[in-house]
Design a protein around this motif. Structure first.
Motif, PDB file in Angstrom:
ATOM      1  N   ASP A   1       0.782  -1.233   0.000  1.00  0.00           N
ATOM      2  CA  ASP A   1       0.000   0.000   0.000  1.00  0.00           C
ATOM      3  C   ASP A   1       0.814   1.285   0.000  1.00  0.00           C
ATOM      4  O   ASP A   1       0.286   2.337  -0.329  1.00  0.00           O
ATOM      5  N   THR A   2       2.069   1.229   0.364  1.00  0.00           N
ATOM      6  CA  THR A   2       2.942   2.414   0.322  1.00  0.00           C
ATOM      7  C   THR A   2       4.377   1.949   0.121  1.00  0.00           C
ATOM      8  O   THR A   2       4.685   0.777   0.282  1.00  0.00           O
ATOM      9  N   VAL A   3       5.246   2.896  -0.193  1.00  0.00           N
ATOM     10  CA  VAL A   3       6.669   2.580  -0.274  1.00  0.00           C
ATOM     11  C   VAL A   3       7.193   2.304   1.135  1.00  0.00           C
ATOM     12  O   VAL A   3       6.618   2.767   2.121  1.00  0.00           O
ATOM     13  N   ASN A   4       8.295   1.577   1.218  1.00  0.00           N
ATOM     14  CA  ASN A   4       8.860   1.214   2.519  1.00  0.00           C
ATOM     15  C   ASN A   4       9.319   2.423   3.327  1.00  0.00           C
ATOM     16  O   ASN A   4       9.369   2.364   4.542  1.00  0.00           O
ATOM     17  N   CYS A   5       9.647   3.512   2.657  1.00  0.00           N
ATOM     18  CA  CYS A   5      10.141   4.699   3.352  1.00  0.00           C
ATOM     19  C   CYS A   5       9.012   5.656   3.740  1.00  0.00           C
ATOM     20  O   CYS A   5       9.268   6.776   4.164  1.00  0.00           O
ATOM     21  N   PHE A   6       7.756   5.222   3.607  1.00  0.00           N
ATOM     22  CA  PHE A   6       6.612   6.048   3.981  1.00  0.00           C
ATOM     23  C   PHE A   6       6.678   6.325   5.481  1.00  0.00           C
ATOM     24  O   PHE A   6       6.832   5.414   6.281  1.00  0.00           O
ATOM     25  N   PRO A   7       6.583   7.593   5.885  1.00  0.00           N
ATOM     26  CA  PRO A   7       6.705   7.915   7.311  1.00  0.00           C
ATOM     27  C   PRO A   7       5.535   7.350   8.122  1.00  0.00           C
ATOM     28  O   PRO A   7       4.397   7.362   7.672  1.00  0.00           O
ATOM     29  N   SER A   8       5.848   6.878   9.297  1.00  0.00           N
ATOM     30  CA  SER A   8       4.827   6.356  10.196  1.00  0.00           C
ATOM     31  C   SER A   8       4.746   7.271  11.405  1.00  0.00           C
ATOM     32  O   SER A   8       5.746   7.534  12.061  1.00  0.00           O
ATOM     33  N   SER A   9       3.564   7.781  11.661  1.00  0.00           N
ATOM     34  CA  SER A   9       3.371   8.627  12.833  1.00  0.00           C
ATOM     35  C   SER A   9       1.944   8.434  13.328  1.00  0.00           C
ATOM     36  O   SER A   9       1.064   8.048  12.563  1.00  0.00           O
ATOM     37  N   PRO A  10       1.706   8.710  14.598  1.00  0.00           N
ATOM     38  CA  PRO A  10       0.354   8.496  15.133  1.00  0.00           C
ATOM     39  C   PRO A  10      -0.652   9.449  14.502  1.00  0.00           C
ATOM     40  O   PRO A  10      -0.358  10.615  14.244  1.00  0.00           O
ATOM     41  N   ILE A  11      -1.826   8.920  14.233  1.00  0.00           N
ATOM     42  CA  ILE A  11      -2.928   9.720  13.707  1.00  0.00           C
ATOM     43  C   ILE A  11      -4.058   9.646  14.728  1.00  0.00           C
ATOM     44  O   ILE A  11      -4.555   8.558  15.038  1.00  0.00           O
ATOM     45  N   ASN A  12      -4.436  10.788  15.270  1.00  0.00           N
ATOM     46  CA  ASN A  12      -5.552  10.860  16.208  1.00  0.00           C
ATOM     47  C   ASN A  12      -6.043  12.300  16.237  1.00  0.00           C
ATOM     48  O   ASN A  12      -5.531  13.124  16.979  1.00  0.00           O
ATOM     49  N   VAL A  13      -7.020  12.588  15.389  1.00  0.00           N
ATOM     50  CA  VAL A  13      -7.527  13.941  15.217  1.00  0.00           C
ATOM     51  C   VAL A  13      -9.035  13.937  15.422  1.00  0.00           C
ATOM     52  O   VAL A  13      -9.736  13.077  14.884  1.00  0.00           O
ATOM     53  N   SER A  14      -9.526  14.891  16.187  1.00  0.00           N
ATOM     54  CA  SER A  14     -10.970  15.059  16.365  1.00  0.00           C
ATOM     55  C   SER A  14     -11.355  16.463  15.934  1.00  0.00           C
ATOM     56  O   SER A  14     -10.733  17.439  16.362  1.00  0.00           O
ATOM     57  N   ILE A  15     -12.367  16.546  15.076  1.00  0.00           N
ATOM     58  CA  ILE A  15     -12.880  17.840  14.642  1.00  0.00           C
ATOM     59  C   ILE A  15     -14.398  17.826  14.736  1.00  0.00           C
ATOM     60  O   ILE A  15     -15.019  16.762  14.759  1.00  0.00           O
ATOM     61  N   ASN A  16     -14.982  19.007  14.799  1.00  0.00           N
ATOM     62  CA  ASN A  16     -16.433  19.142  14.816  1.00  0.00           C
ATOM     63  C   ASN A  16     -16.844  19.903  13.566  1.00  0.00           C
ATOM     64  O   ASN A  16     -16.370  21.021  13.331  1.00  0.00           O
ATOM     65  N   LEU A  17     -17.712  19.288  12.766  1.00  0.00           N
ATOM     66  CA  LEU A  17     -18.112  19.868  11.490  1.00  0.00           C
ATOM     67  C   LEU A  17     -18.984  21.111  11.640  1.00  0.00           C
ATOM     68  O   LEU A  17     -19.284  21.786  10.656  1.00  0.00           O
ATOM     69  N   ASN A  18     -19.378  21.468  12.862  1.00  0.00           N
ATOM     70  CA  ASN A  18     -20.098  22.719  13.105  1.00  0.00           C
ATOM     71  C   ASN A  18     -19.154  23.919  13.131  1.00  0.00           C
ATOM     72  O   ASN A  18     -19.595  25.052  13.017  1.00  0.00           O
ATOM     73  N   GLN A  19     -17.853  23.668  13.269  1.00  0.00           N
ATOM     74  CA  GLN A  19     -16.885  24.763  13.290  1.00  0.00           C
ATOM     75  C   GLN A  19     -16.701  25.292  11.868  1.00  0.00           C
ATOM     76  O   GLN A  19     -16.646  24.530  10.900  1.00  0.00           O
ATOM     77  N   PRO A  20     -16.601  26.617  11.717  1.00  0.00           N
ATOM     78  CA  PRO A  20     -16.497  27.219  10.377  1.00  0.00           C
ATOM     79  C   PRO A  20     -15.368  26.645   9.513  1.00  0.00           C
ATOM     80  O   PRO A  20     -15.537  26.507   8.309  1.00  0.00           O
ATOM     81  N   ALA A  21     -14.251  26.286  10.102  1.00  0.00           N
ATOM     82  CA  ALA A  21     -13.126  25.755   9.317  1.00  0.00           C
ATOM     83  C   ALA A  21     -13.468  24.442   8.624  1.00  0.00           C
ATOM     84  O   ALA A  21     -12.807  24.058   7.659  1.00  0.00           O
ATOM     85  N   TYR A  22     -14.514  23.753   9.094  1.00  0.00           N
ATOM     86  CA  TYR A  22     -14.844  22.430   8.563  1.00  0.00           C
ATOM     87  C   TYR A  22     -16.206  22.374   7.882  1.00  0.00           C
ATOM     88  O   TYR A  22     -16.717  21.301   7.579  1.00  0.00           O
ATOM     89  N   TYR A  23     -16.812  23.536   7.602  1.00  0.00           N
ATOM     90  CA  TYR A  23     -18.127  23.576   6.944  1.00  0.00           C
ATOM     91  C   TYR A  23     -18.138  22.834   5.610  1.00  0.00           C
ATOM     92  O   TYR A  23     -19.143  22.261   5.229  1.00  0.00           O
ATOM     93  N   ASN A  24     -17.025  22.856   4.874  1.00  0.00           N
ATOM     94  CA  ASN A  24     -16.970  22.149   3.585  1.00  0.00           C
ATOM     95  C   ASN A  24     -17.284  20.665   3.725  1.00  0.00           C
ATOM     96  O   ASN A  24     -17.750  20.038   2.776  1.00  0.00           O
ATOM     97  N   LEU A  25     -17.021  20.096   4.890  1.00  0.00           N
ATOM     98  CA  LEU A  25     -17.252  18.671   5.092  1.00  0.00           C
ATOM     99  C   LEU A  25     -18.720  18.333   5.357  1.00  0.00           C
ATOM    100  O   LEU A  25     -19.058  17.168   5.529  1.00  0.00           O
TER     101      LEU A  25
END
Length: 150
Positions: free
Chosen positions: A29-53
């Motif tokens: 699914d990716t090249v071997n050198c693909f960076p690995s880092s933790p992903i843990n993000v929470s957003i609320n779609l009511n916030q103006p920055a995320y209205y597009n979603l």
């Protein structure tokens, strides 16, 4: 003589194996050198920055803590589903020109080699046969909270 040949053969095999492991070869699914880092993000779609979603086809870049080494592209792909793509190109080793970008609200491109993917599905269309790395998510429609994780 035979023992020396065996030791040299084993030594050569170990060196070539370690070079292969550390190189930028492809995996499923990716090249071997693909960076690995933790992903843990929470957003609320009511916030103006995320209205597009709030609409199908809407997308945003996320560059928050724990959103990977280059951030995420989050897309609403249907009324009930989302896609969260890593912005690192999945098919080549990272450098200054391999951060994925959205073009014309329809596709994702890699500026380095013009590899292209369909924004809503992640399906490759040119150069790369590998889809962008995607992450899991939970969505609560009543509160409009979206959590993206790996």
């Amino acid at each position: 003589m035979k023992k020396t040949f065996s030791i040299i053969s084993i030594f050569t095999l170990l060196i070539s194996s370690s070079l292969t492991i550390n190189s930028c070869g492809s995996s499923a699914d990716t090249v071997n050198c693909f960076p690995s880092s933790p992903i843990n993000v929470s957003i609320n779609l009511n916030q103006p920055a995320y209205y597009n979603l709030n609409q199908v086809g809407g997308w945003v870049y996320l560059d928050l803590a724990q959103s990977g080494t280059r951030g995420l592209i989050v897309v609403r792909s249907s009324d009930t589903t989302f896609k969260a793509y890593d912005r690192n190109a999945p098919h080549i080793c990272p450098d200054a020109n391999t951060t994925l970008e959205v073009k014309d609200n329809l596709s994702i491109i890699c500026p380095k080699d013009d590899a292209k993917w369909i924004l809503l599905t992640g399906q490759p269309t040119a150069v790369s046969g590998v889809p962008p790395k995607t992450y899991l998510y939970n969505y609560n429609p009543s509160t409009k909270d979206l959590n993206i994780y790996y």
